[in-house]
Scaffold this motif. Structure first.
Motif, PDB file in Angstrom:
ATOM      1  N   SER A  93      -5.551 -12.127  13.893  1.00 37.68           N
ATOM      2  CA  SER A  93      -6.890 -11.537  13.779  1.00 37.68           C
ATOM      3  C   SER A  93      -6.951 -10.483  12.673  1.00 37.68           C
ATOM      4  O   SER A  93      -8.002 -10.279  12.063  1.00 37.68           O
ATOM      5  N   LEU A  94      -5.821  -9.827  12.401  1.00 41.46           N
ATOM      6  CA  LEU A  94      -5.768  -8.877  11.277  1.00 41.46           C
ATOM      7  C   LEU A  94      -5.732  -9.641   9.957  1.00 41.46           C
ATOM      8  O   LEU A  94      -6.441  -9.288   9.007  1.00 41.46           O
ATOM      9  N   ALA A  95      -4.913 -10.683   9.900  1.00 42.16           N
ATOM     10  CA  ALA A  95      -4.816 -11.479   8.669  1.00 42.16           C
ATOM     11  C   ALA A  95      -6.157 -12.107   8.309  1.00 42.16           C
ATOM     12  O   ALA A  95      -6.510 -12.212   7.125  1.00 42.16           O
ATOM     13  N   GLU A  96      -6.920 -12.518   9.323  1.00 42.06           N
ATOM     14  CA  GLU A  96      -8.214 -13.151   9.075  1.00 42.06           C
ATOM     15  C   GLU A  96      -9.182 -12.206   8.369  1.00 42.06           C
ATOM     16  O   GLU A  96     -10.061 -12.653   7.629  1.00 42.06           O
ATOM     17  N   LEU A  97      -9.053 -10.916   8.612  1.00 40.79           N
ATOM     18  CA  LEU A  97      -9.959  -9.962   7.966  1.00 40.79           C
ATOM     19  C   LEU A  97      -9.862 -10.067   6.449  1.00 40.79           C
ATOM     20  O   LEU A  97     -10.869 -10.050   5.749  1.00 40.79           O
ATOM     21  N   GLU A  98      -8.647 -10.171   5.950  1.00 40.21           N
ATOM     22  CA  GLU A  98      -8.448 -10.262   4.505  1.00 40.21           C
ATOM     23  C   GLU A  98      -8.728 -11.667   3.989  1.00 40.21           C
ATOM     24  O   GLU A  98      -9.295 -11.839   2.905  1.00 40.21           O
ATOM     25  N   GLU A  99      -8.359 -12.673   4.763  1.00 42.41           N
ATOM     26  CA  GLU A  99      -8.489 -14.053   4.298  1.00 42.41           C
ATOM     27  C   GLU A  99      -9.914 -14.590   4.364  1.00 42.41           C
ATOM     28  O   GLU A  99     -10.344 -15.340   3.493  1.00 42.41           O
ATOM     29  N   ARG A 100     -10.659 -14.189   5.397  1.00 41.85           N
ATOM     30  CA  ARG A 100     -11.981 -14.783   5.608  1.00 41.85           C
ATOM     31  C   ARG A 100     -13.144 -13.819   5.472  1.00 41.85           C
ATOM     32  O   ARG A 100     -14.230 -14.208   5.029  1.00 41.85           O
ATOM     33  N   PHE A 101     -12.950 -12.571   5.871  1.00 45.03           N
ATOM     34  CA  PHE A 101     -14.105 -11.686   6.034  1.00 45.03           C
ATOM     35  C   PHE A 101     -14.312 -10.669   4.911  1.00 45.03           C
ATOM     36  O   PHE A 101     -15.439 -10.234   4.688  1.00 45.03           O
ATOM     37  N   LEU A 102     -13.258 -10.282   4.227  1.00 48.20           N
ATOM     38  CA  LEU A 102     -13.402  -9.239   3.214  1.00 48.20           C
ATOM     39  C   LEU A 102     -14.360  -9.656   2.106  1.00 48.20           C
ATOM     40  O   LEU A 102     -15.169  -8.851   1.631  1.00 48.20           O
ATOM     41  N   ILE A 113     -18.695   2.154   3.037  1.00 45.38           N
ATOM     42  CA  ILE A 113     -17.514   2.718   3.708  1.00 45.38           C
ATOM     43  C   ILE A 113     -16.900   1.635   4.591  1.00 45.38           C
ATOM     44  O   ILE A 113     -17.615   0.904   5.277  1.00 45.38           O
ATOM     45  N   TYR A 114     -15.569   1.553   4.574  1.00 44.29           N
ATOM     46  CA  TYR A 114     -14.873   0.524   5.354  1.00 44.29           C
ATOM     47  C   TYR A 114     -13.982   1.169   6.404  1.00 44.29           C
ATOM     48  O   TYR A 114     -13.206   2.076   6.107  1.00 44.29           O
ATOM     49  N   ALA A 115     -14.131   0.685   7.647  1.00 43.90           N
ATOM     50  CA  ALA A 115     -13.286   1.156   8.739  1.00 43.90           C
ATOM     51  C   ALA A 115     -12.529  -0.032   9.313  1.00 43.90           C
ATOM     52  O   ALA A 115     -13.097  -1.113   9.481  1.00 43.90           O
ATOM     53  N   LEU A 116     -11.250   0.161   9.596  1.00 44.46           N
ATOM     54  CA  LEU A 116     -10.432  -0.861  10.240  1.00 44.46           C
ATOM     55  C   LEU A 116     -10.251  -0.476  11.699  1.00 44.46           C
ATOM     56  O   LEU A 116      -9.795   0.637  11.995  1.00 44.46           O
ATOM     57  N   VAL A 117     -10.592  -1.394  12.602  1.00 43.07           N
ATOM     58  CA  VAL A 117     -10.597  -1.068  14.024  1.00 43.07           C
ATOM     59  C   VAL A 117      -9.784  -2.088  14.810  1.00 43.07           C
ATOM     60  O   VAL A 117     -10.114  -3.280  14.830  1.00 43.07           O
ATOM     61  N   VAL A 179      -3.078   0.467   8.031  1.00 43.47           N
ATOM     62  CA  VAL A 179      -3.119   1.374   6.880  1.00 43.47           C
ATOM     63  C   VAL A 179      -2.826   0.612   5.589  1.00 43.47           C
ATOM     64  O   VAL A 179      -3.477   0.816   4.558  1.00 43.47           O
ATOM     65  N   THR A 180      -1.849  -0.291   5.636  1.00 44.45           N
ATOM     66  CA  THR A 180      -1.508  -1.094   4.459  1.00 44.45           C
ATOM     67  C   THR A 180      -2.678  -1.982   4.040  1.00 44.45           C
ATOM     68  O   THR A 180      -3.007  -2.098   2.857  1.00 44.45           O
ATOM     69  N   LEU A 181      -3.326  -2.606   5.029  1.00 44.50           N
ATOM     70  CA  LEU A 181      -4.480  -3.445   4.723  1.00 44.50           C
ATOM     71  C   LEU A 181      -5.620  -2.614   4.161  1.00 44.50           C
ATOM     72  O   LEU A 181      -6.314  -3.056   3.233  1.00 44.50           O
ATOM     73  N   TYR A 182      -5.813  -1.427   4.679  1.00 40.87           N
ATOM     74  CA  TYR A 182      -6.877  -0.559   4.165  1.00 40.87           C
ATOM     75  C   TYR A 182      -6.672  -0.287   2.675  1.00 40.87           C
ATOM     76  O   TYR A 182      -7.624  -0.296   1.885  1.00 40.87           O
ATOM     77  N   GLY A 183      -5.418  -0.067   2.282  1.00 43.89           N
ATOM     78  CA  GLY A 183      -5.124   0.149   0.872  1.00 43.89           C
ATOM     79  C   GLY A 183      -5.465  -1.069   0.034  1.00 43.89           C
ATOM     80  O   GLY A 183      -5.994  -0.945  -1.085  1.00 43.89           O
ATOM     81  N   ARG A 184      -5.200  -2.274   0.555  1.00 45.63           N
ATOM     82  CA  ARG A 184      -5.532  -3.491  -0.181  1.00 45.63           C
ATOM     83  C   ARG A 184      -7.043  -3.686  -0.281  1.00 45.63           C
ATOM     84  O   ARG A 184      -7.550  -4.223  -1.270  1.00 45.63           O
ATOM     85  N   ILE A 185      -7.766  -3.257   0.763  1.00 48.82           N
ATOM     86  CA  ILE A 185      -9.225  -3.336   0.717  1.00 48.82           C
ATOM     87  C   ILE A 185      -9.774  -2.460  -0.406  1.00 48.82           C
ATOM     88  O   ILE A 185     -10.657  -2.873  -1.168  1.00 48.82           O
ATOM     89  N   LEU A 191     -11.494   0.501  -5.937  1.00 50.78           N
ATOM     90  CA  LEU A 191     -11.567   1.930  -5.641  1.00 50.78           C
ATOM     91  C   LEU A 191     -10.180   2.550  -5.695  1.00 50.78           C
ATOM     92  O   LEU A 191      -9.188   1.916  -5.352  1.00 50.78           O
ATOM     93  N   GLU A 192     -10.118   3.789  -6.118  1.00 52.58           N
ATOM     94  CA  GLU A 192      -8.850   4.505  -6.148  1.00 52.58           C
ATOM     95  C   GLU A 192      -8.624   5.213  -4.816  1.00 52.58           C
ATOM     96  O   GLU A 192      -9.534   5.850  -4.283  1.00 52.58           O
ATOM     97  N   GLU A 193      -7.406   5.102  -4.303  1.00 50.41           N
ATOM     98  CA  GLU A 193      -7.102   5.691  -3.003  1.00 50.41           C
ATOM     99  C   GLU A 193      -7.280   7.208  -3.010  1.00 50.41           C
ATOM    100  O   GLU A 193      -7.701   7.796  -2.017  1.00 50.41           O
TER     101      GLU A 193
END
Length: 260
Positions: A93-102, A113-117, A179-185, A191-193
């Protein structure tokens, strides 16, 4: 039912995205209705309107099923914040966020603004099994379960099993993964971290079942989108829109008072 002309117009939009069965709808019901509901899968999308001080915020719930995937970008259009939701007991379900939803968030505001929950924290964390009422007071889970509602019909089976009292499930997604995924987002968005909101402020773990961290999630985002609301109102004042209904009424009066 109120007339459309009298309905409150939202000042800003927040959208929940994520795979089916991660608990997006349950999170929204927990916050808006102060109770937990085992819900059926969302079809298309739905929204609640929340009054936050003098502002109106629309919170959109979207379907996680593959057949409704294309609707996501439409719901994200003009969004000021997106809640990317996963299940802490389900790595996929975490991987799907990057693969399908981002990619669906490409239609959101440029300053979105992006929040990971990570939801269902009560299955893996004992402190998340403690319920929180509307005043933020902690109470026993047994008492909380009395407030849960189960609708008639067959709800969609959960993606993860139910935890037995005192028995914790294995956590598949730890906070460092989020946290790692948030950085990739942020990198995906260009955007710069250093100049963006820090990951520790935008990565949450929640439980829709007990209310753990749910108020904190939504109210943190409400505070963060206030600048977008104020900027939008300022732009509307500088470029006022024309009320077509009012123009039609004025035109109708002029037509009746004119000579033949």
């Amino acid at each position: 039912m109120p007339e459309v002309s009298k309905m409150k117009k939202p000042d800003v939009k927040i959208v929940l995205l994520g795979d089916m069965n991660v608990g997006k709808t349950s999170l929204l019901h927990r916050y808006m209705e102060r109770k937990f509901k085992e819900t059926v899968s969302t079809v298309g999308g739905a929204f609640f309107l929340k009054q936050w001080g003098p502002y109106n915020i629309s919170i959109w719930d979207t379907a996680g099923r593959e057949q409704f995937h294309g609707l996501g970008s439409m719901y994200c259009r003009g969004a000021a914040a997106v809640i990317l939701t996963y299940d802490v007991t389900n790595w996929q379900s975490l991987a799907e966020l990057e693969e399908r939803f981002l990619s669906l968030t490409d239609t959101a505001n440029h300053d979105c603004i992006y929040a990971l929950v990570g939801n269902k924290a009560d299955l893996t964390d004992s402190k998340a099994q403690l319920c929180q009422d509307s005043d933020g007071l902690v109470k026993d889970r047994t008492e909380c379960n009395e407030e849960c509602e189960v609708p008639s019909g067959c709800p969609t089976p959960p993606a993860s099993p139910t935890s037995l009292p005192g028995v914790m499930l294995r956590k598949q997604v730890i906070n460092e993964d989020a946290v790692t995924l948030y950085g990739r987002i942020l990198r995906y968005k260009g955007l710069e971290e250093k100049s963006s909101l820090p990951a520790e402020k935008m990565c949450f773990e929640t439980s829709a079942k007990t209310g753990y961290n749910v108020d904190t999630l939504f109210e943190t985002l409400f505070d963060l989108v206030l600048p977008s609301i104020l900027r939008k109102r300022q732009e509307n004042q500088q470029s006022p829109t024309v009320d077509l209904e009012e123009c039609r009424m004025v035109g109708s009066k002029k037509g009746r008072s004119g000579c033949c």
